[in-house]
Write a protein that holds these residues in place. Structure first.
Motif, PDB file in Angstrom:
ATOM      1  N   LEU A 138       0.771  -1.240   0.000  1.00 12.24           N
ATOM      2  CA  LEU A 138       0.000   0.000   0.000  1.00 12.24           C
ATOM      3  C   LEU A 138       0.810   1.301   0.000  1.00 12.24           C
ATOM      4  CD1 LEU A 138      -3.032  -0.952   2.263  1.00 12.24           C
ATOM      5  CD2 LEU A 138      -3.078  -0.363  -0.171  1.00 12.24           C
ATOM      6  N   PRO A 139       1.854   1.473   0.815  1.00 12.52           N
ATOM      7  CA  PRO A 139       2.504   2.799   0.872  1.00 12.52           C
ATOM      8  C   PRO A 139       3.189   3.174  -0.441  1.00 12.52           C
ATOM      9  CG  PRO A 139       3.774   1.189   2.105  1.00 12.52           C
ATOM     10  CD  PRO A 139       2.501   0.514   1.737  1.00 12.52           C
ATOM     11  N   PHE A 187      -2.820   2.588   6.107  1.00 13.94           N
ATOM     12  CA  PHE A 187      -1.727   2.367   5.159  1.00 13.94           C
ATOM     13  C   PHE A 187      -2.116   2.838   3.754  1.00 13.94           C
ATOM     14  CE2 PHE A 187      -0.988  -1.601   7.970  1.00 13.94           C
ATOM     15  CZ  PHE A 187      -0.472  -0.800   8.977  1.00 13.94           C
ATOM     16  N   ALA A 188      -3.395   2.647   3.387  1.00 13.06           N
ATOM     17  CA  ALA A 188      -3.859   3.079   2.061  1.00 13.06           C
ATOM     18  C   ALA A 188      -3.817   4.600   1.928  1.00 13.06           C
ATOM     19  CB  ALA A 188      -5.276   2.573   1.815  1.00 13.06           C
ATOM     20  N   ARG A 189      -3.960   5.282   3.066  1.00  9.68           N
ATOM     21  CA  ARG A 189      -3.880   6.751   3.037  1.00  9.68           C
ATOM     22  C   ARG A 189      -2.465   7.218   2.724  1.00  9.68           C
ATOM     23  NH1 ARG A 189      -6.715   9.620   8.036  1.00  9.68           N
ATOM     24  NH2 ARG A 189      -4.957   8.673   9.138  1.00  9.68           N
ATOM     25  N   LEU A 193      -5.081   5.762  -1.554  1.00 14.37           N
ATOM     26  CA  LEU A 193      -6.210   6.568  -1.060  1.00 14.37           C
ATOM     27  C   LEU A 193      -5.737   7.870  -0.419  1.00 14.37           C
ATOM     28  CD1 LEU A 193      -8.556   3.833   0.488  1.00 14.37           C
ATOM     29  CD2 LEU A 193      -8.550   4.784  -1.825  1.00 14.37           C
ATOM     30  N   ALA A 194      -4.582   8.369  -0.852  1.00 16.64           N
ATOM     31  CA  ALA A 194      -4.009   9.584  -0.256  1.00 16.64           C
ATOM     32  C   ALA A 194      -4.934  10.786  -0.388  1.00 16.64           C
ATOM     33  CB  ALA A 194      -2.659   9.882  -0.895  1.00 16.64           C
ATOM     34  N   PRO A 199     -10.718   6.945   3.936  1.00 13.89           N
ATOM     35  CA  PRO A 199     -10.029   6.623   5.193  1.00 13.89           C
ATOM     36  C   PRO A 199     -10.479   7.491   6.360  1.00 13.89           C
ATOM     37  CG  PRO A 199      -8.475   6.634   3.381  1.00 13.89           C
ATOM     38  CD  PRO A 199      -9.764   7.189   2.842  1.00 13.89           C
ATOM     39  N   GLY A 200     -10.593   8.790   6.141  1.00 17.90           N
ATOM     40  CA  GLY A 200     -10.999   9.678   7.221  1.00 17.90           C
ATOM     41  C   GLY A 200     -12.385   9.375   7.758  1.00 17.90           C
TER      42      GLY A 200
END
Length: 228
Positions: A138-139, A187-189, A193-194, A199-200
């Motif tokens: 993910l990162p 981790f996706a953030r 999914l940044a 995620p939030g």
């Protein structure tokens, strides 16, 4: 029916414990709104730690055995991770959570289910490499990938052993899976999914609901063990 001294002593304690659990659930669920509207502050950090912290106190109030105290320690380390993550940093908070996962692994391993179907075993076996691999993938910053995979290793084993434990799969088992999904969203953030709102919106509800389900599932089973 004759009321024993023990019954009279347990009733008030049980009532207080129920209030502590309710307050913990209210604190944890309301933090979702606080995180959206309250500016970062000591109040918000305390609010964040209160939910799982009160679950830890509740678990300790119910503890009558080593397993009960292990659960209380798992929740206490989770609350510490919540606070440290907010007040100090990602790495330090992660270390508190890792310690909690290791204690949870001990708890669930001690309470393995006597009989487990082949499909349930297969799910648990697949869960471990899947969680570690997804975490590693993910990162976007690949220099973080190994460290995140290392953190995810006890997380993965914790969830697999929770699924194979004698505690309720509908509470403890699913709660552990929700915890995993919450961490995967973190981790996706750091990667795909940044820029996403997902995620939030989901990390805290999934995490806190998972912790609450784990705690309630374990406490219920341990309490049933004491029932004649």
């Amino acid at each position: 029916m004759t009321e024993t001294v023990g019954d009279r002593e347990d009733a008030p304690a049980g009532g207080v414990a129920s209030v502590v659990l309710l307050l913990g659930l209210l604190a944890g669920l309301s933090y979702y709104l606080a995180s959206q509207f309250v500016e970062p502050s000591a109040l918000r950090i305390a609010w964040k730690g209160a939910g799982v912290g009160l679950l830890a106190i509740w678990a300790a109030m119910q503890a009558r055995s080593l397993d009960g105290w292990l659960l209380a320690l798992v929740m206490a380390l989770g609350a510490s991770g919540d606070v440290v993550l907010e007040a100090v940093g990602f790495v330090e908070g992660g270390m508190a959570f890792m310690a909690g996962h290791l204690i949870a692994i001990t708890l669930f391993f001690r309470n393995r289910r006597a009989e487990t179907s082949l499909s349930q075993k297969a799910l648990a076996v697949l869960l471990v490499p899947a969680v570690i691999w997804i975490s590693w993938m993910l990162p976007a910053d690949r220099s973080m990938a190994t460290d995140i995979a290392l953190y995810a290793t006890p997380l993965a084993f914790m969830s697999a052993l929770a699924w194979l434990s004698r505690f309720s799969r509908y509470l403890t088992g699913i709660g552990a899976i929700l915890f995993v999904i919450s961490d995967l969203l973190i981790f996706a953030r750091l990667g795909p999914l940044a820029t996403s709102m997902v995620p939030g919106l989901l990390i805290w509800p999934l995490y806190f609901t998972g912790q609450a389900m784990i705690a309630i599932g374990v406490v219920r089973t341990l309490a049933a063990d004491r029932t004649p």
